[in-house]
Design a protein around this motif. Structure first.
Motif, mmCIF file in Angstrom:
data_model
loop_
_atom_site.group_PDB
_atom_site.id
_atom_site.type_symbol
_atom_site.label_atom_id
_atom_site.label_comp_id
_atom_site.label_asym_id
_atom_site.label_seq_id
_atom_site.Cartn_x
_atom_site.Cartn_y
_atom_site.Cartn_z
ATOM 1 N N LEU B 56 9.320 -9.048 5.998
ATOM 2 C CA LEU B 56 8.953 -10.275 5.298
ATOM 3 C C LEU B 56 7.822 -10.957 6.061
ATOM 4 C CD1 LEU B 56 12.596 -11.534 4.667
ATOM 5 C CD2 LEU B 56 11.081 -10.457 2.997
ATOM 6 N N SER B 57 6.643 -10.994 5.445
ATOM 7 C CA SER B 57 5.506 -11.551 6.187
ATOM 8 C C SER B 57 5.590 -13.074 6.317
ATOM 9 C CB SER B 57 4.190 -11.143 5.525
ATOM 10 O OG SER B 57 4.108 -11.643 4.216
ATOM 11 N N CYS B 58 6.497 -13.706 5.574
ATOM 12 C CA CYS B 58 6.647 -15.168 5.710
ATOM 13 C C CYS B 58 7.416 -15.520 6.972
ATOM 14 C CB CYS B 58 7.348 -15.764 4.495
ATOM 15 S SG CYS B 58 9.135 -15.510 4.459
ATOM 16 N N ALA B 59 8.062 -14.514 7.576
ATOM 17 C CA ALA B 59 8.980 -14.818 8.673
ATOM 18 C C ALA B 59 8.504 -14.240 10.003
ATOM 19 C CB ALA B 59 10.370 -14.271 8.353
ATOM 20 N N ILE B 60 7.298 -13.728 10.023
ATOM 21 C CA ILE B 60 6.821 -13.131 11.275
ATOM 22 C C ILE B 60 5.491 -13.762 11.652
ATOM 23 C CG2 ILE B 60 5.789 -11.152 10.039
ATOM 24 C CD1 ILE B 60 6.580 -9.446 12.474
ATOM 25 N N LEU B 61 5.368 -14.102 12.903
ATOM 26 C CA LEU B 61 4.121 -14.705 13.367
ATOM 27 C C LEU B 61 2.996 -13.668 13.328
ATOM 28 C CD1 LEU B 61 5.367 -16.661 16.534
ATOM 29 C CD2 LEU B 61 4.852 -17.599 14.261
ATOM 30 N N ALA B 62 1.815 -14.111 12.953
ATOM 31 C CA ALA B 62 0.655 -13.217 12.989
ATOM 32 C C ALA B 62 0.464 -12.693 14.415
ATOM 33 C CB ALA B 62 -0.586 -13.957 12.514
ATOM 34 N N ALA B 63 0.766 -13.543 15.392
ATOM 35 C CA ALA B 63 0.616 -13.141 16.790
ATOM 36 C C ALA B 63 1.490 -11.929 17.114
ATOM 37 C CB ALA B 63 0.981 -14.301 17.707
ATOM 38 N N ARG B 64 2.637 -11.857 16.474
ATOM 39 C CA ARG B 64 3.561 -10.747 16.719
ATOM 40 C C ARG B 64 3.078 -9.448 16.082
ATOM 41 N NH1 ARG B 64 9.993 -12.281 16.435
ATOM 42 N NH2 ARG B 64 10.271 -12.031 18.676
ATOM 43 N N ALA B 65 2.144 -9.565 15.163
ATOM 44 C CA ALA B 65 1.615 -8.361 14.510
ATOM 45 C C ALA B 65 0.507 -7.715 15.343
ATOM 46 C CB ALA B 65 1.088 -8.708 13.124
ATOM 47 N N ALA B 66 0.086 -8.386 16.403
ATOM 48 C CA ALA B 66 -0.979 -7.837 17.255
ATOM 49 C C ALA B 66 -0.579 -6.462 17.777
ATOM 50 C CB ALA B 66 -1.247 -8.790 18.414
ATOM 51 N N GLY B 67 -1.507 -5.526 17.655
ATOM 52 C CA GLY B 67 -1.249 -4.173 18.150
ATOM 53 C C GLY B 67 -0.484 -3.305 17.162
ATOM 54 N N HIS B 68 -0.121 -3.875 16.011
ATOM 55 C CA HIS B 68 0.647 -3.124 15.025
ATOM 56 C C HIS B 68 -0.211 -2.794 13.804
ATOM 57 C CE1 HIS B 68 4.536 -3.654 17.040
ATOM 58 N NE2 HIS B 68 4.071 -4.838 17.395
ATOM 59 N N SER B 69 0.326 -1.913 12.973
ATOM 60 C CA SER B 69 -0.341 -1.545 11.728
ATOM 61 C C SER B 69 0.333 -2.269 10.568
ATOM 62 C CB SER B 69 -0.252 -0.029 11.533
ATOM 63 O OG SER B 69 -0.628 0.300 10.219
ATOM 64 N N ILE B 70 -0.463 -3.019 9.820
ATOM 65 C CA ILE B 70 0.049 -3.745 8.658
ATOM 66 C C ILE B 70 -0.565 -3.138 7.391
ATOM 67 C CG2 ILE B 70 0.208 -5.998 7.509
ATOM 68 C CD1 ILE B 70 1.681 -5.905 10.208
ATOM 69 N N VAL B 71 0.274 -2.865 6.421
ATOM 70 C CA VAL B 71 -0.223 -2.357 5.139
ATOM 71 C C VAL B 71 0.297 -3.260 4.028
ATOM 72 C CG1 VAL B 71 -0.227 -0.422 3.515
ATOM 73 C CG2 VAL B 71 -0.350 0.030 5.967
ATOM 74 N N THR B 72 -0.633 -3.714 3.189
ATOM 75 C CA THR B 72 -0.262 -4.497 2.003
ATOM 76 C C THR B 72 -0.517 -3.620 0.778
ATOM 77 O OG1 THR B 72 -2.463 -5.378 1.589
ATOM 78 C CG2 THR B 72 -1.095 -6.561 3.204
ATOM 79 N N MET B 73 -0.213 -4.143 -0.386
ATOM 80 C CA MET B 73 -0.432 -3.344 -1.591
ATOM 81 C C MET B 73 -1.909 -2.982 -1.773
ATOM 82 S SD MET B 73 0.561 -4.109 -5.466
ATOM 83 C CE MET B 73 2.291 -4.063 -5.440
ATOM 84 N N GLU B 74 -2.794 -3.829 -1.264
ATOM 85 C CA GLU B 74 -4.226 -3.525 -1.350
ATOM 86 C C GLU B 74 -4.559 -2.229 -0.623
ATOM 87 O OE1 GLU B 74 -2.986 -6.474 -0.772
ATOM 88 O OE2 GLU B 74 -3.929 -7.891 -2.157
ATOM 89 N N GLY B 75 -3.739 -1.866 0.346
ATOM 90 C CA GLY B 75 -3.996 -0.660 1.134
ATOM 91 C C GLY B 75 -3.344 0.581 0.560
ATOM 92 N N MET B 76 -2.638 0.431 -0.531
ATOM 93 C CA MET B 76 -1.982 1.611 -1.125
ATOM 94 C C MET B 76 -2.046 1.516 -2.639
ATOM 95 S SD MET B 76 1.678 0.449 0.390
ATOM 96 C CE MET B 76 2.653 1.611 -0.545
ATOM 97 N N GLN B 77 -3.238 1.214 -3.116
ATOM 98 C CA GLN B 77 -3.401 0.909 -4.533
ATOM 99 C C GLN B 77 -3.031 2.057 -5.458
ATOM 100 O OE1 GLN B 77 -6.840 -1.134 -5.808
ATOM 101 N NE2 GLN B 77 -6.196 -2.992 -4.780
ATOM 102 N N GLN B 78 -3.417 3.282 -5.061
ATOM 103 C CA GLN B 78 -3.154 4.414 -5.953
ATOM 104 C C GLN B 78 -1.651 4.641 -6.116
ATOM 105 O OE1 GLN B 78 -5.263 8.031 -4.915
ATOM 106 N NE2 GLN B 78 -4.230 9.185 -6.538
ATOM 107 N N GLU B 79 -0.961 4.639 -4.969
ATOM 108 C CA GLU B 79 0.491 4.852 -4.984
ATOM 109 C C GLU B 79 1.189 3.727 -5.758
ATOM 110 O OE1 GLU B 79 1.909 5.240 -1.002
ATOM 111 O OE2 GLU B 79 3.876 6.009 -1.597
ATOM 112 N N ALA B 80 0.720 2.500 -5.526
ATOM 113 C CA ALA B 80 1.327 1.343 -6.173
ATOM 114 C C ALA B 80 1.060 1.352 -7.678
ATOM 115 C CB ALA B 80 0.797 0.059 -5.552
ATOM 116 N N ALA B 81 -0.163 1.737 -8.060
ATOM 117 C CA ALA B 81 -0.512 1.755 -9.487
ATOM 118 C C ALA B 81 0.299 2.822 -10.213
ATOM 119 C CB ALA B 81 -2.005 1.999 -9.644
ATOM 120 N N GLU B 82 0.426 3.967 -9.570
ATOM 121 C CA GLU B 82 1.176 5.090 -10.156
ATOM 122 C C GLU B 82 2.631 4.657 -10.411
ATOM 123 O OE1 GLU B 82 0.795 9.531 -8.800
ATOM 124 O OE2 GLU B 82 2.312 8.552 -7.572
ATOM 125 N N PHE B 83 3.215 4.047 -9.400
ATOM 126 C CA PHE B 83 4.604 3.622 -9.519
ATOM 127 C C PHE B 83 4.733 2.409 -10.446
ATOM 128 C CE2 PHE B 83 7.949 0.755 -7.934
ATOM 129 C CZ PHE B 83 9.053 1.516 -8.291
#
Lengths: 263, 155
Positions: B56-83
């Motif tokens: 849940l991105s509403c419950a995690i600090l952006a600072a805590r995402a440092a060094g991690h990989s974040i993927v939103t629907m914009e990053g998986m458009q083909q898979e999301a559109a298909e489904f």
């Protein structure tokens, strides 16, 4: 609204502990409960870089790091086998997978929240918390200790021979529980923990040997009545005290009946 | 403070406030599929992948995402559109507001368990609330998608 002035990822437990001694500073667990609070935090202390996000399984115990997520605990094969699936039953109703990927075991246990399914389950296990300054303390004692500014480093669950059962009641799926109940059948006999009364979970042991093996419906009911007599309940918007007392009898008896089938 | 993270495959370095939540950070970066719903960590609208796990991105600090990989629907458009087409086929997107979070979490489920039972689908998606549909359409859409994928694999 929660405001945070500084964010610090601690590099050692000592650093985290030192920072945590200052009143305006706060340790971060999964941050899900804290996120809803109205507080002004000077420094938010993150334990994420301390390698406390793993479950180590040895021949005799599980060592569950404070930053292990509830989802990790739910999916851990060894812990699932040991708890006979009670871990899954305790955890799978908590909000959703996305929530459980963030919520931490340390945050849930240190908070000693009344609604904690995790605490209810751990209470019937041979479980301990390892505190940075306070050392190793049984969860049954820790649950009644006053809140302080120590750090919960990990939870230790000994692989004591036992059977487990877990049940809870919710008004709707993913809501806070109206009542939680865990029971264990150990070599010493039966014990049950009941949480969300709505006070935090408390443990009842079968001091009067009411539920000895072989388990029968009558023995299970007798222990359930005994537990309900010992555990005070209160009213809140999710249920009345009388309803909760009734649920203690129902869930405890069901757990014991299930344990009887496993023995 | 400065953070560096990978967003939809691209490395980013940005300045954030200590209490900026990931949801606000992502929307500022143009990821408008990530929505603020309940803001109390219950509805699943703000679901994103952090190191391939739905959170849940509403419950995690952006600072805590440092060094991690974040993927939103914009990053998986083909898979999301298909489904998403299977969800739309069932009329399960009345207002559509819950769809991005629902699709993200459904994809997470199917990556973890390619042939979930009805009960497993319901349990995995319990943290995604929809106030229009009653969930039956989403359930049928997911089941039809699974059947289609299975038929494709066998063809």
């Amino acid at each position: 609204m929660l405001t945070i002035r500084e964010y610090k990822q601690a590099t050692t437990l000592e650093e985290a502990w030192q920072l945590n001694q200052k009143r305006p500073n706060r340790l971060l667990g999964g941050m899900l409960w804290m996120r809803l609070s109205k507080s002004n935090v000077q420094t938010a202390i993150d334990l994420s870089a301390l390698g406390l996000d793993t479950i180590e399984e040895t021949e005799t115990e599980f060592r569950i790091g404070a930053m292990v997520s509830l989802r990790q605990l739910e999916l851990h094969e060894g812990f699932t086998a040991y708890s006979e699936g009670a871990n899954k039953e305790a955890l799978r109703h908590i909000v959703g997978v996305q929530f459980r990927n963030l919520a931490t075991v340390g945050g849930s246990v240190f908070g000693r929240f009344g609604f904690s399914d995790v605490l209810t389950l751990l209470l019937v296990m041979d479980s301990y918390v390892e505190l940075y300054k306070g050392g190793i303390v049984p969860v049954a004692d820790f649950v009644n200790m006053p809140y302080d500014r120590d750090i919960l480093v990990r939870v230790i669950v000994k692989k004591t021979a036992a059977h487990y059962s877990y049940k809870s009641v919710r008004i709707s799926k993913t809501d806070f529980p109206v009542l939680t109940c865990a029971a264990a059948l150990t070599q010493e006999g039966v014990q049950a923990a009941v949480g969300a009364r709505p006070a935090k979970a408390a443990l009842v042991k079968d001091a009067e040997q009411l539920a000895t093996l072989p388990m029968t419906a009558e023995k299970a009911q007798a222990f359930a009545e005994y537990a309900a007599g010992l555990l005070p309940t209160e009213t809140n918007p999710r249920g009345s005290a009388a309803y909760r007392t009734h649920l203690i009898k129902v869930l405890t008896a069901r757990c014991l009946t299930e344990l009887g089938g496993k023995a | 403070m400065e953070i560096t993270l990978t967003l939809n495959g691209k490395k980013l370095t940005r300045m954030v406030e200590a209490d900026t939540v990931l949801l606000d950070f992502l929307r500022k970066e143009g990821c408008y599929s990530v929505k603020r719903g309940c803001d109390t960590t219950n509805c699943g609208l703000c679901t994103v992948f952090m190191d391939n796990k739905p959170v849940l991105s509403c419950a995690i600090l952006a600072a805590r995402a440092a060094g991690h990989s974040i993927v939103t629907m914009e990053g998986m458009q083909q898979e999301a559109a298909e489904f998403g087409a299977f969800i739309a086929d069932q009329g399960a997107e009345q207002c559509g507001f819950c769809n991005p979070g629902m699709i993200m979490n459904a994809i997470a489920l199917l990556r973890e368990n390619s042939e979930p039972t009805e009960e497993e689908i319901k349990e995995f998606l319990a943290g995604n609330l929809c106030r229009c549909s009653g969930y039956e359409g989403q359930l049928r859409g997911i089941q039809n998608f699974i059947a289609w994928k299975k038929a494709q694999a066998q063809a």
